[in-house]
Design a protein around this motif. Structure first.
Motif, PDB file in Angstrom:
ATOM      1  N   SER A   1       7.055  -3.564   6.645  1.00  0.00           N
ATOM      2  CA  SER A   1       7.345  -2.434   5.755  1.00  0.00           C
ATOM      3  C   SER A   1       8.467  -2.762   4.771  1.00  0.00           C
ATOM      4  O   SER A   1       8.442  -2.317   3.624  1.00  0.00           O
ATOM      5  CB  SER A   1       7.696  -1.184   6.563  1.00  0.00           C
ATOM      6  OG  SER A   1       8.864  -1.405   7.332  1.00  0.00           O
ATOM      7  N   SER A   2       9.443  -3.561   5.187  1.00  0.00           N
ATOM      8  CA  SER A   2      10.532  -3.924   4.268  1.00  0.00           C
ATOM      9  C   SER A   2      10.003  -4.785   3.118  1.00  0.00           C
ATOM     10  O   SER A   2      10.469  -4.663   1.980  1.00  0.00           O
ATOM     11  CB  SER A   2      11.640  -4.675   5.011  1.00  0.00           C
ATOM     12  OG  SER A   2      11.133  -5.872   5.563  1.00  0.00           O
ATOM     13  N   GLN A   3       9.008  -5.621   3.380  1.00  0.00           N
ATOM     14  CA  GLN A   3       8.416  -6.436   2.328  1.00  0.00           C
ATOM     15  C   GLN A   3       7.612  -5.561   1.354  1.00  0.00           C
ATOM     16  O   GLN A   3       7.660  -5.774   0.153  1.00  0.00           O
ATOM     17  CB  GLN A   3       7.512  -7.507   2.934  1.00  0.00           C
ATOM     18  CG  GLN A   3       8.270  -8.569   3.709  1.00  0.00           C
ATOM     19  CD  GLN A   3       7.331  -9.484   4.470  1.00  0.00           C
ATOM     20  OE1 GLN A   3       6.486  -9.019   5.226  1.00  0.00           O
ATOM     21  NE2 GLN A   3       7.482 -10.793   4.237  1.00  0.00           N
ATOM     22  N   VAL A   4       6.896  -4.593   1.895  1.00  0.00           N
ATOM     23  CA  VAL A   4       6.124  -3.675   1.053  1.00  0.00           C
ATOM     24  C   VAL A   4       7.070  -2.881   0.169  1.00  0.00           C
ATOM     25  O   VAL A   4       6.827  -2.710  -1.031  1.00  0.00           O
ATOM     26  CB  VAL A   4       5.245  -2.736   1.912  1.00  0.00           C
ATOM     27  CG1 VAL A   4       4.605  -1.650   1.054  1.00  0.00           C
ATOM     28  CG2 VAL A   4       4.194  -3.523   2.670  1.00  0.00           C
ATOM     29  N   GLU A   5       8.188  -2.408   0.724  1.00  0.00           N
ATOM     30  CA  GLU A   5       9.173  -1.663  -0.055  1.00  0.00           C
ATOM     31  C   GLU A   5       9.783  -2.531  -1.149  1.00  0.00           C
ATOM     32  O   GLU A   5       9.988  -2.074  -2.274  1.00  0.00           O
ATOM     33  CB  GLU A   5      10.265  -1.111   0.855  1.00  0.00           C
ATOM     34  CG  GLU A   5       9.786   0.030   1.740  1.00  0.00           C
ATOM     35  CD  GLU A   5      10.848   0.490   2.722  1.00  0.00           C
ATOM     36  OE1 GLU A   5      12.041   0.190   2.513  1.00  0.00           O
ATOM     37  OE2 GLU A   5      10.470   1.161   3.685  1.00  0.00           O
ATOM     38  N   ALA A   6      10.058  -3.794  -0.851  1.00  0.00           N
ATOM     39  CA  ALA A   6      10.623  -4.701  -1.845  1.00  0.00           C
ATOM     40  C   ALA A   6       9.633  -4.928  -2.986  1.00  0.00           C
ATOM     41  O   ALA A   6      10.021  -4.945  -4.164  1.00  0.00           O
ATOM     42  CB  ALA A   6      11.002  -6.033  -1.203  1.00  0.00           C
ATOM     43  N   ILE A   7       8.365  -5.088  -2.652  1.00  0.00           N
ATOM     44  CA  ILE A   7       7.335  -5.259  -3.677  1.00  0.00           C
ATOM     45  C   ILE A   7       7.218  -3.995  -4.525  1.00  0.00           C
ATOM     46  O   ILE A   7       7.152  -4.054  -5.748  1.00  0.00           O
ATOM     47  CB  ILE A   7       5.969  -5.618  -3.034  1.00  0.00           C
ATOM     48  CG1 ILE A   7       6.050  -7.012  -2.409  1.00  0.00           C
ATOM     49  CG2 ILE A   7       4.844  -5.536  -4.060  1.00  0.00           C
ATOM     50  CD1 ILE A   7       4.863  -7.364  -1.534  1.00  0.00           C
ATOM     51  N   ALA A   8       7.236  -2.827  -3.879  1.00  0.00           N
ATOM     52  CA  ALA A   8       7.154  -1.561  -4.600  1.00  0.00           C
ATOM     53  C   ALA A   8       8.346  -1.387  -5.536  1.00  0.00           C
ATOM     54  O   ALA A   8       8.189  -0.966  -6.687  1.00  0.00           O
ATOM     55  CB  ALA A   8       7.065  -0.397  -3.620  1.00  0.00           C
TER      56      ALA A   8
END
Length: 90
Positions: free
Chosen positions: A13-20
């Motif tokens: 989820s932290s990677q998805v948030e960083a991409i977002a």
């Protein structure tokens, strides 16, 4: 043929948030750039929904005033908005 989908990679989820967050930053930069006071001939065609030759004809007729910066021919966004609103001041 495969019966099950192949998972190429899994994101936390932290990677998805960083991409977002990165996508939002890029979109903000693009919007700021697209809201500049001067626009190119190509941008003017997109804003007005007409072809390049029509934009050039409007500049020749004096309907649109151009600015030259270096080799670029630019048009005031406010002039385009006035045309769209039907309030030509020329």
């Amino acid at each position: 043929m495969l019966d099950q989908p192949v998972r190429l990679f899994q994101l936390e989820s932290s990677q998805v948030e960083a991409i977002a967050d990165d996508v939002v930053r890029r979109l903000d930069r693009h919007e700021a750039k697209s809201e500049s006071k001067l626009v190119s001939i190509n941008e003017a065609t997109a804003i007005l929904g007409i072809g390049r030759s029509s934009v050039y004809r409007m500049t020749t007729e004096g309907t649109l005033e151009t600015r030259k910066i270096g080799r670029r021919t630019l048009i005031l966004r406010s002039d385009l908005e006035a045309i769209l609103e039907g309030h030509e001041d020329n």
